[in-house]
Design an enzyme around this catalytic site. Structure first.
Site, short mmCIF file in Angstrom:
data_model
loop_
_atom_site.label_atom_id
_atom_site.label_comp_id
_atom_site.label_asym_id
_atom_site.label_seq_id
_atom_site.Cartn_x
_atom_site.Cartn_y
_atom_site.Cartn_z
N ARG A 14 -33.44 39.35 -4.31
CA ARG A 14 -33.84 37.94 -4.48
C ARG A 14 -34.06 37.29 -3.12
O ARG A 14 -35.18 37.03 -2.72
CB ARG A 14 -32.77 37.20 -5.31
CG ARG A 14 -33.20 35.81 -5.77
CD ARG A 14 -33.06 34.73 -4.73
NE ARG A 14 -31.71 34.58 -4.19
CZ ARG A 14 -31.40 33.81 -3.16
NH1 ARG A 14 -32.34 33.09 -2.56
NH2 ARG A 14 -30.17 33.75 -2.69
N ASP A 15 -32.99 37.07 -2.38
CA ASP A 15 -33.11 36.38 -1.08
C ASP A 15 -34.01 37.20 -0.16
O ASP A 15 -34.84 36.65 0.57
CB ASP A 15 -31.71 36.21 -0.47
CG ASP A 15 -31.65 35.08 0.54
OD1 ASP A 15 -32.65 34.81 1.19
OD2 ASP A 15 -30.57 34.46 0.68
N HIS A 205 -22.15 33.41 2.51
CA HIS A 205 -23.55 33.84 2.40
C HIS A 205 -24.20 33.51 3.75
O HIS A 205 -24.77 32.44 3.94
CB HIS A 205 -24.20 33.06 1.25
CG HIS A 205 -25.65 33.33 1.04
ND1 HIS A 205 -26.15 34.09 0.01
CD2 HIS A 205 -26.75 32.92 1.73
CE1 HIS A 205 -27.46 34.12 0.05
NE2 HIS A 205 -27.86 33.42 1.10
N HIS A 207 -26.72 34.06 6.85
CA HIS A 207 -27.94 34.63 7.42
C HIS A 207 -27.67 34.99 8.87
O HIS A 207 -26.75 34.44 9.50
CB HIS A 207 -29.11 33.66 7.26
CG HIS A 207 -29.61 33.60 5.84
ND1 HIS A 207 -30.74 34.25 5.43
CD2 HIS A 207 -29.10 33.01 4.73
CE1 HIS A 207 -30.91 34.05 4.12
NE2 HIS A 207 -29.93 33.29 3.67
N CYS A 238 -35.06 32.01 3.64
CA CYS A 238 -35.50 31.02 2.66
C CYS A 238 -36.83 30.47 3.11
O CYS A 238 -36.98 30.05 4.25
CB CYS A 238 -34.47 29.91 2.55
SG CYS A 238 -35.02 28.56 1.50
N ASN A 247 -30.61 37.79 5.57
CA ASN A 247 -29.18 37.77 5.35
C ASN A 247 -28.52 38.83 6.22
O ASN A 247 -29.18 39.77 6.65
CB ASN A 247 -28.87 38.16 3.89
CG ASN A 247 -29.18 37.05 2.94
OD1 ASN A 247 -30.27 36.97 2.41
ND2 ASN A 247 -28.22 36.19 2.72
#
Ligand code: HMG
Ligand code: MG
Length: 300
Positions: A14-15, A205, A207, A238, A247
């Site tokens: 996803r990310d 979470h 990055h 993002c 990430n």
């Protein structure tokens, strides 16, 4: 003291892939199927957001219908609003995540509304999910630094994190969206948050834009947080956070945990293999230092 075990939440599909324009549906499905056999217990597999905003995630319903879901593995998706959660339910998704921000400007840029409006929007999303027995995770972006506003106060982060928890999110994932955080900021943020919320409802979470993610994770582990979001090969970013890179890489987190004696249950070699394969499909090399050190197992 360090925890004995860590839960790895794999967000690469996803990310990681929300920032990639060239990835095909079958590459996504292959990646998730490979990750599913690595010992991971939670894979974020897509997001039901507006395809006008993030076209890269427009095929999430197909992803969910085509992957081989392994027993004991949670496959989750992001849902920003009612349209999102309804589409997720239709696609048989068993866990969702809402995503808010501790900074006003990022909230506007990412989901086109204020923080207060976003919380109002999440209320019915969480209600509908609950009616379907679907647990809801809560993401909070810009918990330490906002790409538009600069440093964010720990009190502000704690306020929104606490609100998301009280609204019914079972876990709050604390995003360092642009990767500008450093361990001193992690200490300030977690010191404040841990006065209000138990450590087992918090996740990190981070990055890795400035190369600080592992140092920040180590600091969070020392403070008792043992749920870590990471992305295979260090993919990610993002689209609405200028300059943000991927990430923290799952490979790097696994190497750290293994050598600190923290059990994850995830096979580093299988993650490394999946990372090189998706990177080959994307026409690039993994960003993960550990992946580069281990090399491409598909070439032996
Ligand atoms: P908006 O434009 O204000 O919404 O966007 P709208 O309700 O006016 O809808 C606009 C159009 O999108 C309409 O279509 C809707 O039907 C459609 P039209 O009538 O023009 O043809 N639409 C949808 N379609 C499918 N599924 C939906 C949906 N919603 C609306 N769910 C909105 C508001 C929230 C929808 C938009 O801003 C959006 O989708 N944003 C998502 C941005 C995003 O995905 N960012 C990346 C994920 S967050 C992240 O990466 C951070 C994180 O990793 C943590 C960290 O690192 O900090 C989680
Ligand atoms: Mg992120």
């Amino acid at each position: 003291m360090l925890p004995e075990k860590a839960n790895i939440i794999e967000v690469g599909a996803r990310d990681g892939l929300q920032n990639e324009t060239t990835v095909t549906l079958s590459d996504k499905v292959d990646l998730i199927n490979q990750l599913s056999l690595s010992g991971l217990k939670h894979i974020e597999a897509g997001s039901f957001v507006s395809p006008k905003w993030v076209p890269q995630m427009a095929d999430s319903a197909q992803v969910f219908s085509q992957i081989n879901q392994q027993p004991g593995v949670i496959y989750s998706a992001l849902t920003p609003n009612m349209a999102g959660v309804e589409r997720a339910i239709e696609s048989g998704v068993k866990q969702i995540a809402v995503f808010g921000s501790a900074s006003e400007t990022f909230s506007q840029k990412n989901i086109n509304c204020s923080i207060a409006e976003s919380l109002n929007r999440f209320d019915p999303v969480i209600d509908l999910a609950k009616q379907h027995g679907i647990p809801v995770r809560g993401y909070l972006s810009c918990t330490m630094v906002c790409p538009y506003e600069g440093p964010v106060s720990p009190a502000q982060t704690a306020l929104i994190a606490n609100t998301l928890f009280e609204m019914g999110c079972y876990e709050i994932s604390l995003g360092d969206t642009v990767g500008k955080g450093t361990p001193n900021r992690v200490i300030m943020m977690l010191d404040t948050l841990l006065k209000q919320l138990p450590k087992d409802v918090l996740a990190v979470h981070f990055h890795d834009t400035y190369g600080q993610a592992l140092a920040n994770i180590y600091q969070a582990l020392l403070m008792g947080i043992n749920t870590i979001d990471s992305a295979v090969a260090g993919l990610g970013g993002c689209p609405y956070a200028q300059g943000a890179s991927g990430n923290v890489a799952t490979e790097d987190v696994l190497y750290l945990c293994e050598n600190l004696g923290i059990e994850t249950g995830v096979d580093l070699n299988l993650i490394n293999q999946a990372g090189w394969q998706i990177c080959q499909a994307l026409g690039k090399k993994p960003i993960s230092k550990v992946a580069l050190a281990l090399g491409d197992p598909n070439n032996h």
